[in-house]
Design an enzyme around this catalytic site. Structure first.
Site, PDB file in Angstrom:
ATOM      1  N   GLU A  50      39.475  53.795  22.477  1.00 13.76           N
ATOM      2  CA  GLU A  50      40.078  52.659  21.765  1.00 13.76           C
ATOM      3  C   GLU A  50      41.197  53.063  20.815  1.00 13.76           C
ATOM      4  OE1 GLU A  50      36.815  53.047  22.152  1.00 13.76           O
ATOM      5  OE2 GLU A  50      35.922  51.161  22.836  1.00 13.76           O
ATOM      6  N   PHE A 112      22.665  45.623  17.574  1.00 14.64           N
ATOM      7  CA  PHE A 112      23.248  46.680  18.389  1.00 14.64           C
ATOM      8  C   PHE A 112      24.772  46.537  18.404  1.00 14.64           C
ATOM      9  CE2 PHE A 112      24.714  48.124  22.636  1.00 14.64           C
ATOM     10  CZ  PHE A 112      24.488  49.473  22.436  1.00 14.64           C
ATOM     11  N   GLN A 113      25.447  47.633  18.158  1.00  9.90           N
ATOM     12  CA  GLN A 113      26.911  47.675  18.096  1.00  9.90           C
ATOM     13  C   GLN A 113      27.472  46.688  17.081  1.00  9.90           C
ATOM     14  OE1 GLN A 113      28.474  47.614  22.178  1.00  9.90           O
ATOM     15  NE2 GLN A 113      28.312  49.842  22.212  1.00  9.90           N
TER      16      GLN A 113
END
Lengths: 570, 163
Positions: A50, A112-113
């Site tokens: 990213e 999560f994340q």
């Protein structure tokens, strides 16, 4: 028309005429990627990390004057993007970053994340948004593009929770946007401009110093006209190179830490300094107290009031769009009869030519070992000075800035403010996609290139014929140089051991790799890359002199006139 | 030097952290910061008490103005203005102290707004110096807790901070 949030996001990008989105999919952005899949107008470039997505969007923006767009998922997707965002922020590059977020109900639950993307990016964006309602998507994206490209440009992040991308509402893209809290000044104050023109005409030792603001405002033409009209010397900072044609006699080269002797001496001893879209950075003026010792009047044109009188006291501040202000200066000069005093100017130029006569950019070439400066010089010759050149950060960056002479703006892409190693290759990707018929060269080093080397894979997938010029000295060169000069030659952790065979590495990705060991092979290798392998990515691995240093040099904390011109001065 | 900066800011989540983040990131002092919505609920008014050289104060106002959500910024301490701060102070009030605290409160035109058999809560409004003076006038051993709102400020007369 009723659309899902995801469809609305993509429609907004279409409305903004976005050509490329640089991104990487993940759980929180699956619906966005699904919507992307079902259309053809906006093309997606799949990067391998990213950070590179944001850098590539940044390189696209720097080379085109358009807003770059990146798309990342929540959590690690967003944190990986942070370096890219901060890099763009420091150089005022217009970007819109869309990040996925966990569903609204999960925010704050350590899902999560999940990460507080808006909180993490707040200090390194121009502005950011968390969209909490599907009905706000269109207006928020409109605002994001508007904020990114107006005023002092910068990155704007839009964080969109997953449930918002599934929710539906009626889509209409706002035609205009107005924000009561955001109204950047465009036109400079007429009275101040008049005062500035007066001061410029009365100057005995004038100097024009311009930065990235001239490039960002697309004002290179205005700068060139004004400078020629006045006949004054001009310098472009690292970020401003290409703002004025480097081959012109009035151009003194780059100022600052590794700037030319003539540019630094003229900056220091001028009596009127016109600063345009530049911010008196510590790498440009060195020690501000030393800079202030010499009396001079300073005119400062900048779109951002907070850049004015931040590091040096300014006498004539002009807040406004650089292009408009320069246009107005030219108009006033042309309308009036007054011209600079030719005698004073001739005396000043005589002094400057004396400084220029020191020939501070000369270096000792060698038949035995490749000098890095020589590679850049040859690259400039082989590409006719017309390539888009990207660089990473370190010695090679300075040599690129010193020896590749830029005639036009938006041809030189580097991380000036944040100094981010690893930008070179992704910048080249963004630039090459935007300019498929232009030579794009990435001048890098063996350390920097490894910070985003995974993008060789992206380059293969999108057939980007970038020419990588690796100035391989097996050292973190700039670190090694400082250790040599300031740390008793104790080379702590600056040696790059266990390097890959870059030519083979490039070949394994399906590119062409060429290793160059001898000075006599440099030009042939470059020609081979740019002519024979015109349509392929070529990784040129130049084995260069390990001990070469960047000169001239102003040590940190020293004044502009206290320069080390060569190794003999040490 | 001490300055009182007033600003109008969009009443949106995260706006406060943009301001406080700016101060911490750039190393500016915050002595106090108060914020609440204005008569127009879409906008908040913030009063920040800070200190620094003229150059730093100039940078602070410029940097605040640069925040996208900030609508207007004024350094109200540049001219005639009024400052007020609210304090609630809980003191032990037993025996002869009961009368003494009451008397001191009266002298300061403070009000006792909660009474138990062992304590008072005293409410006092004024500028910082007055509040400090009141705290100084009370025997420290009697003070159970104090809470201060931070300074609110407004310019005198025609000086109005409005959209």
């Amino acid at each position: 028309m009723v659309l899902t949030g995801a469809e609305i996001v993509i429609r907004c990008l279409q409305e903004e005429k976005v050509e490329y989105v640089f991104g990487y999919p993940g759980g929180a952005v699956l619906y966005l990627y699904d919507a992307l899949f079902q259309q053809e107008e906006v093309r997606h470039v799949l990067v391998r990390h990213e950070q590179a997505a944001v850098h590539a969007a940044d390189g696209y923006a720097r080379s085109t004057q358009k807003v770059g767009v990146a798309l990342v998922t929540s959590g690690p997707g967003a944190t990986n993007a942070v370096t890219g965002i901060a890099t763009a922020y420091c150089d005022s590059i217009p970007l819109v970053i869309i990040s996925g977020q966990v569903p609204t109900a999960a925010i704050g639950q350590d899902a999560f994340q999940e990460v507080d993307t808006v909180g993490i990016t707040r200090p390194c964006v121009k502005h950011n948004f968390l969209v909490r309602d599907v009905r706000d998507i269109a207006s928020t994206i409109k605002k994001a593009f508007y904020l990114a490209k107006t005023g002092r440009p910068g990155p704007v992040l839009v964080d969109i929770p997953k449930d918002i991308t599934i929710a539906k509402c009626d889509f209409e893209y706002p035609k205009e946007i107005s924000m009561r809290s955001y109204n950047p000044v465009v036109r400079g104050h007429q009275g101040q401009i008049k005062k500035a023109v007066q001061l410029l005409l009365e100057a005995k030792r004038p100097m024009i110093y311009t930065g990235g603001g001239v490039v960002l405002a697309d004002a290179a033409e205005q700068l060139t006209r004004l400078t020629r009209l006045l006949g004054y010397p001009v310098t472009n900072t690292l970020m401003g190179l290409g703002g004025y044609p480097a081959s012109d006699r009035q151009f003194l080269g780059m100022p600052g830490m590794h700037g030319t002797y003539e540019a630094n001496m003229s900056m220091h001893y001028c009596d009127v300094l016109l600063a345009v879209g530049a911010r008196f950075d510590d790498r440009v003026i060195g020690n501000p107290a030393h800079f202030a010792e010499e009396p001079r009047k300073i005119i400062h044109v900048d779109i951002d009031p907070s850049s004015i009188s931040k590091r040096v006291k300014v006498d004539v501040p002009i807040v406004g769009d650089v292009k408009e202000v320069l246009d107005e200066m030219i108009r006033q000069l042309e309308a009036g009869a007054a011209r600079p005093n030719a005698d004073h100017l001739a005396t000043w130029w005589k002094q400057i030519e004396e400084w220029r006569g020191r020939n501070c950019m000369a270096y000792k070439n060698s038949d035995e070992i490749i000098k890095p400066q020589f590679v850049v010089q040859k690259l400039w010759e082989v590409t006719g000075g017309n390539a888009i050149v990207t660089s990473d950060v370190g010695q090679h960056q300075m040599w690129a800035a010193q020896y590749y002479h830029f005639e036009q703006p938006r041809r030189w892409l580097n991380s000036g403010g944040l100094g981010t190693m690893g930008v070179g290759l992704p910048y080249a990707m963004g630039a090459q996609l935007a300019h498929p018929d232009t030579h794009v060269a990435c001048i890098t080093g063996e350390a920097s290139i490894q910070m985003n080397i995974q993008e060789l894979s992206t380059c293969k997938q999108f057939r980007l014929p970038i020419k990588i010029c690796n100035l391989n000295n097996r050292y973190l060169g700039m670190v090694r140089q400082w250790q040599q000069i300031f740390h008793g030659a104790r080379y702590s952790e600056s040696y790059m051991d266990s390097l890959p065979d870059f030519a083979k590495l490039a070949a394994s990705y399906g590119h062409v790799g060429i290793r160059v060991d001898r000075p006599c092979d440099v030009e042939d290798a470059l020609r081979e890359a740019f002519v024979k392998h015109k349509n392929e990515l070529v990784f040129l691995d130049f084995q260069v002199d390990q001990t070469e240093n960047v000169y001239p040099m102003v040590q940190g904390g020293k004044g502009l006139t206290e320069m080390i011109l060569s190794a003999e001065d040490l | 030097m001490r300055h009182v900066i007033s600003l109008l800011i969009e009443n949106e989540s995260g706006a406060l952290s943009r301001v406080s983040g700016l101060f911490s990131a750039r190393g500016y002092n915050i002595e106090s910061l108060t914020v609440a919505p204005t008569e127009d609920a879409s906008m908040s008014r913030m009063t920040i008490v800070t200190s620094g050289s003229d150059e730093i104060i100039e940078q602070i106002t410029k940097q605040l103005n640069k925040l996208v959500e900030v609508v207007k910024v004024v350094d109200i301490s540049e001219a005639a203005h009024i400052e007020r701060e609210l304090m609630l102070i809980k003191v032990r009030a037993t025996g002869k102290d009961r009368e003494e605290v009451k008397r001191t409160a009266d002298i300061f035109r403070a009000r006792i707004i909660d009474v138990t058999d062992a304590s008072y809560v005293v409410e006092l409004t004024g500028n910082q110096a007055k509040l400090d003076a009141f705290v100084g006038a009370i025997d420290p051993a009697l003070i159970l807790e104090t809470v201060r709102s931070g300074v609110c400020g407004v310019g005198r007369g025609d000086r109005v901070l409005k959209l």
